[in-house]
Enzyme design. Structure first.
Site, PDB file in Angstrom:
ATOM      1  N   ASN A  30      54.307  -9.180  -5.029  1.00 46.60           N
ATOM      2  CA  ASN A  30      54.984  -8.558  -6.001  1.00 46.60           C
ATOM      3  C   ASN A  30      55.996  -8.232  -5.823  1.00 46.60           C
ATOM      4  OD1 ASN A  30      55.252  -5.323  -4.831  1.00 46.60           O
ATOM      5  ND2 ASN A  30      52.702  -6.168  -4.910  1.00 46.60           N
ATOM      6  N   ARG A  31      56.887  -7.421  -6.502  1.00 44.23           N
ATOM      7  CA  ARG A  31      58.232  -6.991  -6.620  1.00 44.23           C
ATOM      8  C   ARG A  31      58.918  -6.080  -5.624  1.00 44.23           C
ATOM      9  NH1 ARG A  31      61.182 -11.091  -8.892  1.00 44.23           N
ATOM     10  NH2 ARG A  31      60.135 -12.118 -11.253  1.00 44.23           N
TER      11      ARG A  31
END
Ligand code: C5P
Length: 226
Positions: A30-31
């Site tokens: 994920n970011r």
């Protein structure tokens, strides 16, 4: 110097985002940059806390005066949180934990095969660390804080999540263009299990961190009588 309202307290913070491996070269991720969790660690140290930072894949230097444990996956993070939380005064789950992981890990690199469709990827649920930590507090009065990123009905969804997770405080971010992921700034509402609601205007992640510690320091001293 900052107020020493966390002096003598042991604070455990998770930061970054977990990576769930598919094969030796690929993962589901994920970011999350880890910046919010690292800002929490720095500000907690400034307020006198002993800090354990459980860092999941954050490309950031270890903050000074902090005990840093590096982890990769949600399962590894869970082990590290449970270990570090024993006897801790505060646990803050700022890490973005993958809800699911690939069911199987391919020990060799997954290859494309000429004339064949790709194989599906099956996922299984990861443990919910925040819910688990909230359910079995390792000491009376331990304060547990969670994070939530919401895109709509921020307050209503935040209240539901706070109740579902069973934590004392939920930091609800509205996910937007410039906000939250990878940014230096953040905007949030702190929802307390006691019904309190603290809005924090758009600003540096350090300022949000200090507002979180203001609320947490009060909850921790209230817990001293337990
Ligand atoms: O359910 P959701 O992912 O929106 O909840 C976010 C909060 O729960 C964060 O504090 C995150 O660190 C925590 N979490 C967790 N374990 C999971 C998923 C989320 O501790 N498997």
């Amino acid at each position: 110097a900052a107020v020493q309202d966390l002096a003598g307290r042991h604070v455990v913070i998770s930061a970054g985002g977990t990576r769930e491996p598919l094969d030796p070269v690929r993962f589901l991720g994920n970011r999350s940059s880890g910046k919010q969790g690292y800002a929490l660690a720095r500000t907690a140290v400034a307020r006198g806390a002993r800090v354990t930072l459980l860092s999941a894949n954050a490309a950031l230097p270890d903050p000074a005066g902090v005990d840093v444990v590096h982890v990769g996956t949600a399962v590894e993070l869970r082990e590290a949180v449970i270990r570090a939380a024993t006897g801790a005064d505060v646990v803050v789950m700022a890490a973005a934990v993958a809800d699911f992981r690939p069911e199987t890990y391919a020990t060799g690199k997954i290859k494309k095969k000429d004339g064949h469709e790709p194989e599906p990827i099956f996922l299984v649920r990861n443990p919910d660390i925040l819910a688990e930590i909230s359910a079995d507090r390792s000491r009376p009065g331990q304060v547990v804080v969670g994070f939530a990123a919401e895109t709509d009905d921020v307050l209503a969804n935040g209240r539901k999540k706070l109740a579902r997770k069973g934590c004392d405080l939920l930091v609800v971010n509205e996910v937007g263009e410039r906000k939250t992921f990878g940014s230096e700034e953040n905007e949030a509402v702190l929802l307390g299990a006691d019904g309190s609601e603290t809005p924090v205007p758009y600003g540096p992640k350090e300022v949000l961190s200090d507002t979180i510690w203001d609320v947490v320091a009060r909850l921790v001293s209230a817990g001293d009588t337990l």
